[in-house]
Write a protein that holds these residues in place. Structure first.
Motif, PDB file in Angstrom:
ATOM      1  N   GLU A  23      33.609  42.830  26.547  1.00  8.66           N
ATOM      2  CA  GLU A  23      34.735  42.656  27.212  1.00  8.66           C
ATOM      3  C   GLU A  23      34.874  42.186  28.712  1.00  8.66           C
ATOM      4  O   GLU A  23      33.696  42.707  29.158  1.00  8.66           O
ATOM      5  CB  GLU A  23      35.622  43.951  26.946  1.00  8.66           C
ATOM      6  CG  GLU A  23      35.835  44.323  25.694  1.00  8.66           C
ATOM      7  CD  GLU A  23      36.455  45.753  25.454  1.00  8.66           C
ATOM      8  OE1 GLU A  23      37.302  45.943  26.429  1.00  8.66           O
ATOM      9  OE2 GLU A  23      36.078  46.703  24.766  1.00  8.66           O
ATOM     10  N   LYS A  24      35.816  41.543  29.195  1.00  7.88           N
ATOM     11  CA  LYS A  24      35.791  41.395  30.638  1.00  7.88           C
ATOM     12  C   LYS A  24      36.469  42.613  31.130  1.00  7.88           C
ATOM     13  O   LYS A  24      37.550  43.420  30.519  1.00  7.88           O
ATOM     14  CB  LYS A  24      36.296  40.092  30.997  1.00  7.88           C
ATOM     15  CG  LYS A  24      37.941  40.053  30.667  1.00  7.88           C
ATOM     16  CD  LYS A  24      38.475  38.746  31.174  1.00  7.88           C
ATOM     17  CE  LYS A  24      39.733  38.564  31.206  1.00  7.88           C
ATOM     18  NZ  LYS A  24      40.484  37.148  31.636  1.00  7.88           N
ATOM     19  N   VAL A  25      36.323  43.122  32.468  1.00  4.33           N
ATOM     20  CA  VAL A  25      37.067  44.179  33.177  1.00  4.33           C
ATOM     21  C   VAL A  25      37.735  43.705  34.212  1.00  4.33           C
ATOM     22  O   VAL A  25      37.375  43.246  35.291  1.00  4.33           O
ATOM     23  CB  VAL A  25      36.199  45.161  33.313  1.00  4.33           C
ATOM     24  CG1 VAL A  25      36.777  46.283  34.201  1.00  4.33           C
ATOM     25  CG2 VAL A  25      35.153  45.823  32.472  1.00  4.33           C
ATOM     26  N   THR A  26      39.054  43.836  34.191  1.00  2.00           N
ATOM     27  CA  THR A  26      40.187  43.375  35.444  1.00  2.00           C
ATOM     28  C   THR A  26      40.093  44.736  36.357  1.00  2.00           C
ATOM     29  O   THR A  26      40.589  45.838  35.711  1.00  2.00           O
ATOM     30  CB  THR A  26      41.489  43.004  34.799  1.00  2.00           C
ATOM     31  OG1 THR A  26      41.124  42.000  33.842  1.00  2.00           O
ATOM     32  CG2 THR A  26      42.403  42.423  35.835  1.00  2.00           C
ATOM     33  N   VAL A  27      39.865  44.401  37.387  1.00  2.00           N
ATOM     34  CA  VAL A  27      39.871  45.494  38.668  1.00  2.00           C
ATOM     35  C   VAL A  27      41.393  45.326  39.380  1.00  2.00           C
ATOM     36  O   VAL A  27      41.398  44.427  39.885  1.00  2.00           O
ATOM     37  CB  VAL A  27      38.767  45.692  39.431  1.00  2.00           C
ATOM     38  CG1 VAL A  27      38.933  46.732  40.420  1.00  2.00           C
ATOM     39  CG2 VAL A  27      37.430  45.687  38.807  1.00  2.00           C
ATOM     40  N   ARG A  28      42.100  46.451  39.216  1.00  2.00           N
ATOM     41  CA  ARG A  28      43.314  46.569  40.169  1.00  2.00           C
ATOM     42  C   ARG A  28      43.276  47.474  40.925  1.00  2.00           C
ATOM     43  O   ARG A  28      42.630  48.741  40.829  1.00  2.00           O
ATOM     44  CB  ARG A  28      44.591  46.904  39.124  1.00  2.00           C
ATOM     45  CG  ARG A  28      44.475  45.682  37.741  1.00  2.00           C
ATOM     46  CD  ARG A  28      45.468  45.925  36.936  1.00  2.00           C
ATOM     47  NE  ARG A  28      46.965  45.762  37.479  1.00  2.00           N
ATOM     48  CZ  ARG A  28      47.581  44.621  37.591  1.00  2.00           C
ATOM     49  NH1 ARG A  28      46.978  43.553  37.112  1.00  2.00           N
ATOM     50  NH2 ARG A  28      48.722  44.660  38.374  1.00  2.00           N
ATOM     51  N   GLU A  29      43.959  47.387  42.305  1.00  2.00           N
ATOM     52  CA  GLU A  29      44.243  48.399  43.344  1.00  2.00           C
ATOM     53  C   GLU A  29      45.648  48.057  43.761  1.00  2.00           C
ATOM     54  O   GLU A  29      46.083  47.329  44.068  1.00  2.00           O
ATOM     55  CB  GLU A  29      43.085  47.843  44.359  1.00  2.00           C
ATOM     56  CG  GLU A  29      43.377  48.814  45.728  1.00  2.00           C
ATOM     57  CD  GLU A  29      42.505  48.398  46.984  1.00  2.00           C
ATOM     58  OE1 GLU A  29      42.307  49.397  47.529  1.00  2.00           O
ATOM     59  OE2 GLU A  29      42.144  47.179  46.838  1.00  2.00           O
ATOM     60  N   ARG A  30      46.254  49.342  43.617  1.00  2.00           N
ATOM     61  CA  ARG A  30      47.658  49.528  44.098  1.00  2.00           C
ATOM     62  C   ARG A  30      48.388  48.514  43.291  1.00  2.00           C
ATOM     63  O   ARG A  30      49.333  47.859  43.950  1.00  2.00           O
ATOM     64  CB  ARG A  30      47.598  49.290  45.460  1.00  2.00           C
ATOM     65  CG  ARG A  30      47.112  50.616  46.400  1.00  2.00           C
ATOM     66  CD  ARG A  30      47.212  50.274  47.843  1.00  2.00           C
ATOM     67  NE  ARG A  30      46.560  51.431  48.406  1.00  2.00           N
ATOM     68  CZ  ARG A  30      46.143  51.382  49.863  1.00  2.00           C
ATOM     69  NH1 ARG A  30      46.370  50.393  50.541  1.00  2.00           N
ATOM     70  NH2 ARG A  30      45.483  52.519  50.172  1.00  2.00           N
ATOM     71  N   GLY A  31      48.370  48.127  42.165  1.00  2.00           N
ATOM     72  CA  GLY A  31      49.090  47.373  41.258  1.00  2.00           C
ATOM     73  C   GLY A  31      48.654  45.768  41.429  1.00  2.00           C
ATOM     74  O   GLY A  31      49.304  45.048  40.576  1.00  2.00           O
TER      75      GLY A  31
END
Length: 75
Positions: A23-31
């Motif tokens: 799987e690929k992991v999408t990193v989010r910060e403050r939306g």
């Protein structure tokens, strides 16, 4: 999989498990999306039927100890 900055720190095991599953992991910060972590391209894909442990009991003339010695000889 989506992960936050805190997930990178506190749920590292889950993120590594997702990467191990391809799987690929999408990193989010403050939306906002900050980046994507992709699984390594050099992962080795082994079919179950090609695994040396598959069908160990199918060879009645060879003992399990002999099979294990043969497998360990490659180290």
């Amino acid at each position: 999989m989506k992960a936050s900055i805190l997930d990178l720190r506190y749920k590292t095991r889950d993120i590594l498990a997702a990467l191990a599953n391809g799987e690929k992991v999408t990193v989010r910060e403050r939306g906002k999306e900050r980046g994507v972590i992709l699984p390594s391209a050099d992962r080795e894909h082994v079919r179950v039927l090609e695994d040396p442990f598959f069908g160990m009991k199918s060879a009645p003339d060879i003992s399990v100890e002999e099979i294990m010695d043969n497998l360990r000889a490659e180290r």
